[in-house]
Design a protein around this motif. Structure first.
Motif, mmCIF file in Angstrom:
data_model
loop_
_atom_site.group_PDB
_atom_site.id
_atom_site.type_symbol
_atom_site.label_atom_id
_atom_site.label_comp_id
_atom_site.label_asym_id
_atom_site.label_seq_id
_atom_site.Cartn_x
_atom_site.Cartn_y
_atom_site.Cartn_z
ATOM 1 N N LYS A 133 -10.017 1.529 -2.782
ATOM 2 C CA LYS A 133 -9.830 0.817 -1.775
ATOM 3 C C LYS A 133 -9.796 -0.952 -2.035
ATOM 4 O O LYS A 133 -10.821 -1.453 -2.369
ATOM 5 C CB LYS A 133 -10.871 1.084 -0.673
ATOM 6 N N GLY A 136 -4.542 -5.227 -0.087
ATOM 7 C CA GLY A 136 -3.536 -4.526 0.162
ATOM 8 C C GLY A 136 -2.792 -4.937 1.431
ATOM 9 O O GLY A 136 -3.159 -5.335 2.432
ATOM 10 N N GLU A 176 -9.526 -5.969 1.078
ATOM 11 C CA GLU A 176 -8.878 -6.536 2.274
ATOM 12 C C GLU A 176 -7.572 -5.792 2.253
ATOM 13 O O GLU A 176 -6.698 -5.921 1.634
ATOM 14 C CB GLU A 176 -8.749 -8.073 1.865
ATOM 15 N N PHE A 177 -7.127 -5.724 3.731
ATOM 16 C CA PHE A 177 -5.849 -5.245 4.158
ATOM 17 C C PHE A 177 -5.308 -6.605 4.777
ATOM 18 O O PHE A 177 -5.672 -7.061 5.541
ATOM 19 C CB PHE A 177 -5.870 -4.053 4.838
ATOM 20 N N THR A 181 0.825 -1.168 0.030
ATOM 21 C CA THR A 181 -0.231 -0.140 0.124
ATOM 22 C C THR A 181 0.688 1.411 -0.026
ATOM 23 O O THR A 181 0.869 1.883 1.006
ATOM 24 C CB THR A 181 -0.985 -0.035 1.421
ATOM 25 N N THR A 226 0.292 -4.405 4.153
ATOM 26 C CA THR A 226 0.995 -3.226 4.728
ATOM 27 C C THR A 226 1.936 -3.810 5.763
ATOM 28 O O THR A 226 1.773 -5.011 6.430
ATOM 29 C CB THR A 226 -0.304 -2.602 5.629
ATOM 30 N N HIS A 247 1.990 0.395 7.618
ATOM 31 C CA HIS A 247 1.764 1.578 6.806
ATOM 32 C C HIS A 247 0.191 1.988 7.323
ATOM 33 O O HIS A 247 -0.595 1.379 7.983
ATOM 34 C CB HIS A 247 1.336 1.001 5.233
ATOM 35 N N SER A 287 -0.056 2.242 -5.504
ATOM 36 C CA SER A 287 -1.131 1.197 -5.268
ATOM 37 C C SER A 287 -2.483 1.730 -5.496
ATOM 38 O O SER A 287 -3.381 0.725 -5.721
ATOM 39 C CB SER A 287 -0.939 0.734 -3.598
ATOM 40 N N LYS A 303 -2.020 -7.236 7.141
ATOM 41 C CA LYS A 303 -1.025 -6.432 8.030
ATOM 42 C C LYS A 303 0.094 -7.312 8.249
ATOM 43 O O LYS A 303 -0.243 -8.432 8.877
ATOM 44 C CB LYS A 303 -1.522 -5.745 9.065
ATOM 45 N N THR A 360 -2.952 3.118 6.480
ATOM 46 C CA THR A 360 -3.916 2.828 5.122
ATOM 47 C C THR A 360 -5.285 3.596 5.211
ATOM 48 O O THR A 360 -6.007 3.342 4.320
ATOM 49 C CB THR A 360 -4.112 1.329 5.183
#
Lengths: 369, 369, 369
Positions: free
Chosen positions: A75, A58, A78-79, A38, A60, A63, A42, A81, A65
């Motif tokens: 967007k 994304g 899903e992130f 991200t 991370t 980050h 991105s 981490k 976000t």
């Protein structure tokens, strides 16, 4: 293609293509998830992937976000981490289960390290073999110049400086670790002998960051090998503080006050290049692509020739980036060039389109390494 | 209109309007082919013509046209290869058979020569009589200033130089053959007395290349005479090496090293102008159009006022281009100005729309010469 | 919201919110007319309002409005000509009868005067209480810095100048009344002691004019308080003569000839900022919005943080504009940022969308003062 890669790549530490193909064999091509770090470009990558109907992820590592909340069409779904970049290795099984394809960009590769990025056992869009040719300035130069593309001249002995030069410390990144010297005296004043450096001719002219896309899957358009070469857009980088330093007075005066020019990229401005330069521009890019296949199995997807046009209308390439550059960010909804190929399409969307085409025609193995 | 042209034009060597009308009489207005030289703004011209439903033809004289393969929406339907510009004369019958309308642009006119371009017995969009007013700096100045539009002041005697000046050698083209002198001393240092030159005031300010379109066929919008005046877009030219020379240090230091500023156009950047300047901007363009009808039968189609805005918000015009300029190339898919008239329309498409309107209403004779 | 406003605003001369609400009570929310002064960003405001289905009204005080004829999609439905700005007060009843909502912009407020603008008994979009915080440099600084957003340092005693500084005379407007001094000697040379002035650190870096929009009505996106924060676009201002002065040679030489740099805004160039700066950029804007609610009842609608990014990637805000800025004018048909929220939408259209949403949900009282 796979055979070619295996024959030509000096992939001593890169994850073997066979391993990537094994992983891909388990993928559901209808459920590909486009993932990237991200940062950098991105927003554009996710925006383009969503446009093409992909789920997005994304990645991370410390980050922030939250800014993605402000751009609902970009967007990620899903992130994921991570506490550090090593965690990606531990979780590659999870990524495989989710049919993840990683999109590399400058910050992703830089923060992870080119070597580690090559070792990742997750399918990556583009040829990871290019990384070792890019991370070494001598190999990069060998590739570009042996393709017949002119680069700024290297000056091996500082005492030979007879014109303005750019001095680059090795490992210089993001515009730090450069300085300009107008002559040998200035070089001597400025140089830090404790660090390794390269001296190259400072080419006077205007800069054009040429954003290309090479598709080995497409047989139409500007044909190179069995694929096609596209020019998606052109930008010029904004660099702090050099791009507004002139407002204060002459550099000579500034230096007396202890203020020195720096070249840190802070943003991008859209530009177009004189049409009569396009034949030369395409020719350069074609030769770089062809030579990349001879040397290390090829580059495909987005790449950028960072060039200077002199007042004699000569073009010199001072750097290549073999993936999406942040200079494509002004062109989220197309560019003067992309609009003559795919109206309204960004480079991020072009990447997604390529992966979609490959997934639909069972050719993912040709574009993922 | 035709009568007006015949009365007012000092068209001593131009192909007579009657001859053009004779050729046009044989044209099938439903089968017009839009043709131009493959350079400058030709991608945009072809792209726009295709959008409006025209067939297109690219004329080449030792041009590398392969880059058109990369832009399928702009690639002309046909290329006609010439060994030199004279061949166009030999083949004018063939062009007539194909219902060809030529679109002039800067490179087309420059490489062919204004005089030869006027002699061509092929219908050309726009008034070819303007060429003799543009190719002579004195006549150009007479036209613009007698329209009440301010230009940079001319300095007749170099000894009167008391401010920065721009010295232009006659026949200077594409940004070559200029130099700037800050005072009389610098003038004396720089001048080549073997060439004729003009000295003009160097106007300090920011440059705006204002892209207008005048349609004698339209009766709506900003009415000028019986037609309407449009502002399609604005750019700023990139010039090599002047636009990035400041990065190296002061010009004074550069000159000591034998590096001199040059002004060769390499590309274009999109800009907008302060809204409160628009009344003045339109007023200038209106007066230039009106005066052109008084002097030589008019200008119509695209034209560009190349202007500088001072810090007192005065506008001075340093040059006029009476046809499409390459500065419109960033605006393939519209501009902040065009989008308030015809959303998404380029100047190239605007030209095609004009020809289409004329063809549909049997008024081609009014816009082709 | 209304209660909050009444409690917190030190609105000693502003038209009371109750009076505005009384006027609004008589409005027909289906017949709102969007009105503004015909300058600055009015083309964009009218264009956006028309897109959202509003009737539009151009207010003129000795303005030449003929240029609107050239932009049919932005031309207001009606012009109301005034002999001076006081006449607006006399005609407020007429405006109320027409359901007029005024859109403030920089020129509207500047020419009318902030105090007079606050007194107008016509509903205005945005919080007029912000005007007194903006028109006083000390209060502006207190607001921004107490929000935790870094600004250029103030130098209270000229003898402490030990770096380049920007000297601003009070009441400096539109880029006039500034000068740059590299050291104390230059300060002494340049200063006019008869005028009050402020000395601040000259921050070396690249400028980004960040165009935000805060909607208290929206509950999605980047949530701030009960509303959402959007980044619509980014531009860089063109300033005459500073932005092209370097072409002539060094400032030192220019000054010897009596030519001094000036900073008059003449236009705007589109830019994007490095993606990794966005978290910081949003954080700054969020804090400025939150602090505005604590200090004076809030800012909502468009606002601009005028910032400099240093080569350490620090961001300093040198000014805030709490309404639409002319820097949004390049983005009539969207921007790289707006296109990831509302494809193709300008800030002018965003304002109109907000008013439309409020009208449809009976919340006009929350966004008009």
């Amino acid at each position: 293609m796979t055979e070619t890669l295996n024959q030509e790549l000096p992939c001593y530490y890169m994850v073997p293509k066979e391993r990537v193909d094994e992983i891909l064999a388990e993928y559901n091509p209808d459920e590909i998830v486009i993932a990237t770090l991200t940062s950098h470009s991105s927003l554009q990558i996710f925006h383009g992937a969503r446009k093409m109907g992909f789920k997005t992820m994304g990645i991370t590592v410390n980050h922030d976000t939250r800014y993605f909340d402000a751009f609902p069409l970009a967007k990620p779904d899903e992130f994921v981490k991570m506490k550090d970049f090593d965690e990606i290795f531990d979780r590659s099984g999870e990524f495989a289960d989710k049919n993840v394809v990683l999109i590399p960009h400058g910050s992703f590769v830089e923060y992870m390290g080119a070597k580690r990025f090559q070792e990742l056992d997750i399918p990556v869009y583009g040829n990871r073999a290019v990384l070792q040719w890019e991370s070494d300035r001598d190999m990069e130069r060998q590739w570009i110049t042996s393709a017949g593309v002119p680069m700024p001249r290297i000056i091996n002995d500082a005492r030979d400086i007879d014109q303005p030069v750019l001095v680059k410390y090795h490992g210089a990144k993001g515009g730090r670790g450069f300085f300009v010297a107008k002559d040998y005296a200035e070089f001597k004043m400025g140089i830090d002998h404790t660090q390794p450096y390269t001296i190259q001719e400072y080419v006077l002219g205007t800069r054009y960051y040429l954003h290309f896309f090479y598709s080995p899957l497409s047989s139409e358009g500007y044909k190179v090998r069995d694929g096609s070469l596209e020019l998606m857009s052109i930008d010029r980088r904004d660099e702090s503080n050099i791009d507004e330093m002139y407002k204060l007075g002459s550099q000579e005066d500034m230096k007396r006050q202890g203020l020195f020019p720096s070249f840190v990229v802070t943003g991008n401005v859209p530009v177009v290049i004189r049409e009569s330069l396009l034949p030369k521009v395409f020719n350069m890019a074609e030769n770089v692509v062809k030579r990349s296949y001879e040397l290390f199995g090829g580059i495909w997807g987005p790449f950028c020739l960072e060039s200077i046009v002199t007042d004699k209308l000569e073009i010199k390439v001072f750097e290549i980036s073999s993936r999406i550059v942040a200079g494509t960010n002004p062109f989220i909804s197309g560019s003067p060039y992309a609009d003559m190929i795919y109206p309204g399409m960004s480079t991020g969307a072009r990447i997604a389109m390529e992966i979609k085409n490959a997934a639909e025609t069972d050719r993912l193995g040709e574009i993922l390494t």
